[in-house]
Design a protein around this motif. Structure first.
Motif, PDB file in Angstrom:
ATOM      1  N   LYS A 320       1.120  -1.113   0.063  1.00  0.00           N
ATOM      2  CA  LYS A 320       0.045   0.130   0.027  1.00  0.00           C
ATOM      3  C   LYS A 320       0.914   1.222   0.005  1.00  0.00           C
ATOM      4  CE  LYS A 320      -3.652   0.150   2.637  1.00  0.00           C
ATOM      5  NZ  LYS A 320      -4.686   0.135   3.943  1.00  0.00           N
ATOM      6  N   TYR A 321       1.814   1.092   0.839  1.00  0.00           N
ATOM      7  CA  TYR A 321       2.712   2.203   0.718  1.00  0.00           C
ATOM      8  C   TYR A 321       3.403   2.603  -0.750  1.00  0.00           C
ATOM      9  CZ  TYR A 321       7.344   4.929   1.870  1.00  0.00           C
ATOM     10  OH  TYR A 321       8.151   5.580   2.018  1.00  0.00           O
ATOM     11  N   LEU A 322       3.758   1.594  -1.579  1.00  0.00           N
ATOM     12  CA  LEU A 322       4.327   1.722  -2.789  1.00  0.00           C
ATOM     13  C   LEU A 322       3.247   2.096  -3.577  1.00  0.00           C
ATOM     14  CD1 LEU A 322       6.150  -1.738  -3.212  1.00  0.00           C
ATOM     15  CD2 LEU A 322       7.265   0.744  -2.598  1.00  0.00           C
ATOM     16  N   LEU A 323       2.153   2.086  -3.372  1.00  0.00           N
ATOM     17  CA  LEU A 323       0.780   2.475  -4.121  1.00  0.00           C
ATOM     18  C   LEU A 323       0.744   3.972  -3.920  1.00  0.00           C
ATOM     19  CD1 LEU A 323      -1.364  -0.457  -4.192  1.00  0.00           C
ATOM     20  CD2 LEU A 323      -0.230   0.228  -6.051  1.00  0.00           C
ATOM     21  N   GLN A 324       1.371   4.409  -3.031  1.00  0.00           N
ATOM     22  CA  GLN A 324       0.939   5.994  -2.885  1.00  0.00           C
ATOM     23  C   GLN A 324       1.593   6.738  -3.905  1.00  0.00           C
ATOM     24  OE1 GLN A 324       2.273   6.812   1.207  1.00  0.00           O
ATOM     25  NE2 GLN A 324       0.732   5.309   2.115  1.00  0.00           N
ATOM     26  N   ASN A 325       0.973   7.959  -4.144  1.00  0.00           N
ATOM     27  CA  ASN A 325       1.457   8.838  -5.283  1.00  0.00           C
ATOM     28  C   ASN A 325       3.055   8.995  -5.078  1.00  0.00           C
ATOM     29  OD1 ASN A 325      -1.000   9.039  -6.465  1.00  0.00           O
ATOM     30  ND2 ASN A 325      -1.029  11.177  -6.078  1.00  0.00           N
ATOM     31  N   ARG A 326       3.728   9.612  -4.127  1.00  0.00           N
ATOM     32  CA  ARG A 326       4.862   9.630  -4.011  1.00  0.00           C
ATOM     33  C   ARG A 326       5.880   8.686  -4.451  1.00  0.00           C
ATOM     34  NH1 ARG A 326       7.877  12.222   1.381  1.00  0.00           N
ATOM     35  NH2 ARG A 326      10.066  12.647   0.415  1.00  0.00           N
ATOM     36  N   GLN A 327       5.584   7.399  -3.796  1.00  0.00           N
ATOM     37  CA  GLN A 327       6.490   6.528  -4.072  1.00  0.00           C
ATOM     38  C   GLN A 327       6.353   5.738  -5.363  1.00  0.00           C
ATOM     39  OE1 GLN A 327       6.494   7.581  -0.656  1.00  0.00           O
ATOM     40  NE2 GLN A 327       4.711   6.232  -0.644  1.00  0.00           N
ATOM     41  N   THR A 328       5.050   5.827  -5.906  1.00  0.00           N
ATOM     42  CA  THR A 328       4.813   5.434  -7.369  1.00  0.00           C
ATOM     43  C   THR A 328       5.411   6.359  -8.433  1.00  0.00           C
ATOM     44  OG1 THR A 328       2.678   4.598  -6.658  1.00  0.00           O
ATOM     45  CG2 THR A 328       2.827   5.157  -9.236  1.00  0.00           C
ATOM     46  N   ILE A 329       5.440   7.632  -8.185  1.00  0.00           N
ATOM     47  CA  ILE A 329       6.086   8.656  -8.908  1.00  0.00           C
ATOM     48  C   ILE A 329       7.736   8.482  -8.870  1.00  0.00           C
ATOM     49  CG2 ILE A 329       6.501  11.176  -9.569  1.00  0.00           C
ATOM     50  CD1 ILE A 329       3.447  11.313  -8.509  1.00  0.00           C
ATOM     51  N   ARG A 330       8.163   8.260  -7.640  1.00  0.00           N
ATOM     52  CA  ARG A 330       9.708   8.107  -7.509  1.00  0.00           C
ATOM     53  C   ARG A 330      10.025   7.023  -8.213  1.00  0.00           C
ATOM     54  NH1 ARG A 330      12.105   7.061  -1.764  1.00  0.00           N
ATOM     55  NH2 ARG A 330      14.397   6.397  -2.436  1.00  0.00           N
ATOM     56  N   TRP A 331       9.202   5.759  -8.193  1.00  0.00           N
ATOM     57  CA  TRP A 331      10.041   4.568  -8.914  1.00  0.00           C
ATOM     58  C   TRP A 331       9.648   4.631 -10.298  1.00  0.00           C
ATOM     59  CZ3 TRP A 331      12.158   0.197  -8.467  1.00  0.00           C
ATOM     60  CH2 TRP A 331      11.877  -0.808  -9.160  1.00  0.00           C
ATOM     61  N   ALA A 332       8.562   5.176 -10.982  1.00  0.00           N
ATOM     62  CA  ALA A 332       8.270   5.620 -12.436  1.00  0.00           C
ATOM     63  C   ALA A 332       9.247   6.311 -13.023  1.00  0.00           C
ATOM     64  CB  ALA A 332       7.085   6.100 -12.488  1.00  0.00           C
ATOM     65  N   THR A 333       9.634   7.392 -12.243  1.00  0.00           N
ATOM     66  CA  THR A 333      10.605   8.699 -12.783  1.00  0.00           C
ATOM     67  C   THR A 333      12.179   8.094 -12.864  1.00  0.00           C
ATOM     68  OG1 THR A 333      10.575   9.645 -10.690  1.00  0.00           O
ATOM     69  CG2 THR A 333       9.077  10.552 -12.430  1.00  0.00           C
ATOM     70  N   GLN A 334      12.404   7.327 -11.576  1.00  0.00           N
ATOM     71  CA  GLN A 334      13.793   6.882 -11.771  1.00  0.00           C
ATOM     72  C   GLN A 334      14.119   5.408 -12.373  1.00  0.00           C
ATOM     73  OE1 GLN A 334      15.307   7.078  -7.563  1.00  0.00           O
ATOM     74  NE2 GLN A 334      14.172   8.964  -7.193  1.00  0.00           N
ATOM     75  N   THR A 335      13.159   4.721 -12.741  1.00  0.00           N
ATOM     76  CA  THR A 335      13.438   3.637 -13.402  1.00  0.00           C
ATOM     77  C   THR A 335      12.942   3.394 -15.145  1.00  0.00           C
ATOM     78  OG1 THR A 335      11.299   2.382 -12.811  1.00  0.00           O
ATOM     79  CG2 THR A 335      13.356   2.205 -11.283  1.00  0.00           C
ATOM     80  N   GLY A 336      11.886   4.087 -15.406  1.00  0.00           N
ATOM     81  CA  GLY A 336      11.399   4.145 -16.418  1.00  0.00           C
ATOM     82  C   GLY A 336       9.845   3.260 -16.417  1.00  0.00           C
ATOM     83  N   TYR A 337       9.659   2.568 -15.330  1.00  0.00           N
ATOM     84  CA  TYR A 337       8.324   1.755 -15.315  1.00  0.00           C
ATOM     85  C   TYR A 337       7.213   2.996 -15.514  1.00  0.00           C
ATOM     86  CZ  TYR A 337      10.805  -2.473 -14.768  1.00  0.00           C
ATOM     87  OH  TYR A 337      11.473  -3.743 -14.725  1.00  0.00           O
ATOM     88  N   LEU A 338       5.860   2.254 -15.527  1.00  0.00           N
ATOM     89  CA  LEU A 338       4.819   3.324 -15.387  1.00  0.00           C
ATOM     90  C   LEU A 338       4.318   3.524 -14.186  1.00  0.00           C
ATOM     91  CD1 LEU A 338       3.490   1.495 -18.687  1.00  0.00           C
ATOM     92  CD2 LEU A 338       4.167   3.933 -18.624  1.00  0.00           C
ATOM     93  N   PRO A 339       3.557   4.587 -14.007  1.00  0.00           N
ATOM     94  CA  PRO A 339       2.999   4.858 -12.422  1.00  0.00           C
ATOM     95  C   PRO A 339       1.732   3.842 -12.496  1.00  0.00           C
ATOM     96  CG  PRO A 339       3.154   6.947 -13.754  1.00  0.00           C
ATOM     97  CD  PRO A 339       3.611   5.864 -14.777  1.00  0.00           C
ATOM     98  N   VAL A 340       1.631   3.260 -11.499  1.00  0.00           N
ATOM     99  CA  VAL A 340       0.828   2.169 -11.415  1.00  0.00           C
ATOM    100  C   VAL A 340      -0.716   2.572 -11.113  1.00  0.00           C
ATOM    101  CG1 VAL A 340       2.494   0.369 -11.158  1.00  0.00           C
ATOM    102  CG2 VAL A 340       1.301   1.530  -9.156  1.00  0.00           C
TER     103      VAL A 340
END
Length: 420
Positions: A320-340
């Motif tokens: 649930k923490y990973l699904l929060q906006n801040r973490q989702t955007i951080r993961w997407a912008t730093q890896t190239g994966y898509l915001p979920v």
């Protein structure tokens, strides 16, 4: 008087040391009372570093759980270790895996659904295609994490040199291939497992290779017609698949290939590996007869039934923490994966990121036409059969109708055998 001062200082030092040691003891006690959540994943290199940062931030954000992340190497190794751990009953709390493994996990009684852990609102906030992928038998067994789609990369210098525009249709891609070949170049590079392109063409023709009702359309006339443009390019050599290196980006980065169809997850790698003078861009995958379809790939997160109830709750809390906006955007912008989540994808910060990094726009745009394969028992066998079809077209140059008819029969047998 000096003796009194020395005794007073000694008392202060002693008290200070006692307080400090007491504090350390309390910290150790606090850490030891945390519930340990084990997390197995398949991230390596830069992506592993980013993920570890998310894990550390979660651990700092609360005092109830402590996530311990363990990279298992490749995703193939990860899957093998999961199956081995299932037999020895040493599974982790949560793990990264493909949603297509869910039916096998459910059959083995290995995983627990998330329906009671996330509210209807939280589930509705996840990108529809990603959410649907993790559903099986009416329950949400997997939640998205490292998700990607297919995009097309292009060499700007070669397009300009050949006086060509960025193609938007498969017919235009064929033309690029013909012109490139006349100049001693390769028109299109593909991964060895270019299954996404075959799948997308079938979907664009309105004939998914396997429907959600497990109806097989591989040999349908519309499917055969849709695959023809790609099959013809492979036969004439205007399109080439990767060899031992498995991925077409290796050929593309050598600068003698105009186009490359591959995963958006390769964006970071290409960006890091491209020579300084290498001019390239990205666009959506080509359309077929005015229709575009894009199969969602990547990995999800599942929670195993092993461990205590508190550990399982901790696993859900971390996801649930990973699904929060801040973490989702951080993961997407730093890896190239898509915001979920849809909220993260539409935030001002993510839109600013796309504006600053236009090469990532194509992947975000593909979400509008994305879909997921149905997950079913025997899916891994089906993928093997589909890879045989891909090899037939690329290496043996078997006629599309012949190899797709074989895929039809094989897949129907796989489904029938596994569903009974």
């Amino acid at each position: 008087m000096k003796k009194v001062i020395r005794n007073g200082l000694l008392l202060i030092v002693t008290l200070t040391a006692s307080i400090t040691l007491a504090g350390c003891g309390q910290q150790r006690t606090s850490q030891s009372t945390r519930v340990t959540v084990t997390f197995w994943h398949g991230m390596t290199g830069h992506n592993k570093t980013v993920l570890q940062g998310l894990v550390q931030d979660f651990n700092r954000s609360q005092s109830t759980y402590r996530v311990v992340a363990n990279g298992q190497g490749t995703f193939s190794n990860l899957q093998q270790k999961i199956m081995t751990a299932a037999k020895s009953k040493t599974l982790p709390t949560i793990a990264q895996t493909s949603y297509t493994n869910v039916p096998n996990y459910v059959k083995g009684g290995l995983i627990a659904p998330f329906n009671t852990d996330l509210s209807a609102k939280e589930l509705a906030g996840i990108q529809p295609a990603f959410l649907k992928a993790g559903q099986y038998q009416g329950k949400q067994y997997a939640l998205p994490f490292s998700k990607s789609v297919r995009i097309m990369y292009y060499n700007q210098r070669l397009l300009k040199q050949l006086n060509l525009k960025v193609p938007t249709t498969w017919k235009a891609v064929q033309h690029v291939g013909q012109v490139a070949q006349q100049h001693g170049l390769t028109g299109l590079a593909l991964d060895r497992a270019y299954l996404g392109e075959l799948n997308d063409l079938a979907h664009a023709a309105g004939q998914p290779l396997v429907t959600t009702n497990l109806k097989v359309n591989a040999a349908a006339p519309q499917t055969v017609d849709a695959v023809q443009p790609l099959a013809h390019m492979l036969k004439t050599g205007t399109a080439k698949t990767a060899g031992a290196d498995n991925y077409g980006n290796v050929r593309f980065l050598k600068g003698r290939t105009v186009l490359y169809c591959g995963s958006s997850a390769a964006l970071g790698l290409i960006q890091a590996s491209a020579p300084k003078n290498f001019q390239w861009g990205t666009t959506q995958t080509p359309s077929y007869q005015g229709q575009r379809a894009n199969c969602v790939a990547g990995n999800d997160l599942v929670r195993f039934k092993t461990g205590t109830k508190a550990q399982r709750q901790g696993g859900a809390a971390f996801i649930k923490y990973l699904l929060q906006n801040r973490q989702t955007i951080r993961w997407a912008t730093q890896t190239g994966y898509l915001p979920v989540t849809t909220a993260a994808a539409t935030t001002a910060s993510y839109q600013r990121y796309l504006k600053k990094h236009p090469k990532f726009k194509a992947a975000a745009s593909e979400l509008k036409t994305s879909y997921t394969d149905p997950a079913f028992l025997g899916y891994s066998q089906y993928l093997t059969a589909l890879q045989t079809t891909a090899d037939d077209l690329a290496v043996k140059h078997v006629a599309a109708a012949t190899t797709l008819n074989k895929l039809q029969q094989t897949t129907e047998t796989i489904i029938k055998t596994n569903q009974n």
